[in-house]
Design an enzyme around this catalytic site. Structure first.
Site, PDB file in Angstrom:
ATOM      1  N   LEU A   1      -1.417  -5.409  -2.571  1.00 50.62           N
ATOM      2  CA  LEU A   1      -0.387  -5.899  -3.489  1.00 50.62           C
ATOM      3  C   LEU A   1       0.974  -5.484  -2.947  1.00 50.62           C
ATOM      4  CD1 LEU A   1      -1.743  -4.840  -7.009  1.00 50.62           C
ATOM      5  CD2 LEU A   1      -1.772  -7.133  -6.007  1.00 50.62           C
TER       6      LEU A   1
ATOM      7  N   ILE B   1       1.538  -1.166   4.906  1.00 50.48           N
ATOM      8  CA  ILE B   1       1.730  -0.849   3.482  1.00 50.48           C
ATOM      9  C   ILE B   1       0.506  -1.268   2.664  1.00 50.48           C
ATOM     10  CG2 ILE B   1       3.059  -1.556   1.442  1.00 50.48           C
ATOM     11  CD1 ILE B   1       5.543  -1.456   3.286  1.00 50.48           C
TER      12      ILE B   1
ATOM     13  N   GLY C   1      -2.531   1.067   2.204  1.00 53.47           N
ATOM     14  CA  GLY C   1      -2.541   2.087   1.150  1.00 53.47           C
ATOM     15  C   GLY C   1      -2.319   1.520  -0.232  1.00 53.47           C
ATOM     16  N   HIS C   2      -1.745   0.323  -0.301  1.00 58.50           N
ATOM     17  CA  HIS C   2      -1.363  -0.242  -1.604  1.00 58.50           C
ATOM     18  C   HIS C   2      -1.930  -1.651  -1.704  1.00 58.50           C
ATOM     19  CE1 HIS C   2       1.237  -1.686  -4.887  1.00 58.50           C
ATOM     20  NE2 HIS C   2       1.521  -0.427  -5.138  1.00 58.50           N
ATOM     21  N   PHE C   3      -3.207  -1.853  -1.996  1.00 57.25           N
ATOM     22  CA  PHE C   3      -4.215  -0.820  -2.159  1.00 57.25           C
ATOM     23  C   PHE C   3      -5.381  -1.149  -1.235  1.00 57.25           C
ATOM     24  CE2 PHE C   3      -2.049  -1.043  -6.286  1.00 57.25           C
ATOM     25  CZ  PHE C   3      -1.693   0.277  -6.483  1.00 57.25           C
TER      26      PHE C   3
END
Lengths: 156, 93
Positions: free
Chosen positions: A44, A34, A37-39
């Site tokens: 975060l 996760i 991609g975030h970020f």
């Protein structure tokens, strides 16, 4: 916290049926797909997963108050606020208070904390429904035991 | 119309963003106002809080499913308001 499995709570720290309150603990993992991609370059914990942390925490209380006869399904989230960036490695606590038990639904006020400072909050409404099958309920009970939900206490 | 209906209509207008003038005592919450089950949970929550009662939604649903009642009995707003008045009276008895 196993983000990819949506197992966001590490353990239940306190659960008081009469006071209708619950508190959970979890540690944000250092690594997760996760965070890729975030970020990229600035990982975060997404706000939507903070909502899920709150919903899962109070959801255990809702189930316990019903003696695990019904499953609370997330139906509505109101007034969600995210007050701080949540980073890999953060240790978090989530608290929930069931404020209303209607016919077929329950409502909880929830919040997340890091070092006693509020990071998020929301009102969560659950629709209550029978467990769709015995296997699902058994899995929930096994997970409850893993989380240290005080099953003995709940059988009083 | 009753004070209960007025409060219920206000709740529905606010919860579902339906113009207040479109909400009549004869309106059927589902068939006329097209309120879905999720929005009705919000309405039930607001009604419970406002009147200090617990709408027996599960019981009503069961009665309708069993053919022992019609949705009109519980979801036409004047009837819903009467049901609320009965629950308030029962609470005070």
């Amino acid at each position: 916290m196993h983000l990819e499995y949506f197992q966001l709570i590490d353990r239940i720290v306190a659960l008081d049926l009469e006071a209708r309150s619950v508190r959970s603990f979890c540690r944000v993992p250092e690594r997760s797909t996760i965070f890729e991609g975030h970020f990229p370059g600035y990982p975060l914990l997404p706000g939507v997963l903070q909502i899920e942390c709150m919903a899962q925490t109070a959801g255990w209380l809702v189930m316990a108050r019903g003696a695990f006869t019904a499953m609370p399904f997330l139906a509505n989230v109101k007034d969600a606020k995210f007050r701080a960036a949540v980073l890999p490695g953060d240790e978090l606590e989530f608290e929930g208070n069931v404020t209303h038990e209607g016919s077929g639904f329950s409502v909880a006020e929830c919040r997340g904390l890091r070092q006693d400072r509020k990071i998020c909050e929301a009102q969560v409404l659950y629709r209550l429904a029978p467990f769709p099958n015995p296997e699902f309920r058994s899995a929930i009970m096994r997970r409850a035991a893993e989380l240290d939900v005080a099953l003995k206490e709940l059988s009083k | 119309m009753s004070a209960t209906f007025d409060k219920v209509a206000d709740i529905i207008a606010e919860t579902c963003d339906i113009p207040r003038e479109n909400i009549k005592p004869e309106s059927h919450a589902i068939n006329d106002l097209e309120i879905d089950s999720l929005d009705f949970l919000d309405i039930a929550f607001a009604i419970d809080k406002t009147f200090g009662i617990k709408l027996p939604l599960e019981q009503w649903t069961q009665e309708v499913n069993d053919g022992k009642a019609t949705t009109d009995q519980y979801f036409v707003l004047k009837n819903l308001s009467e049901q609320i008045d009965k629950l308030i009276a029962a609470k005070g008895a």
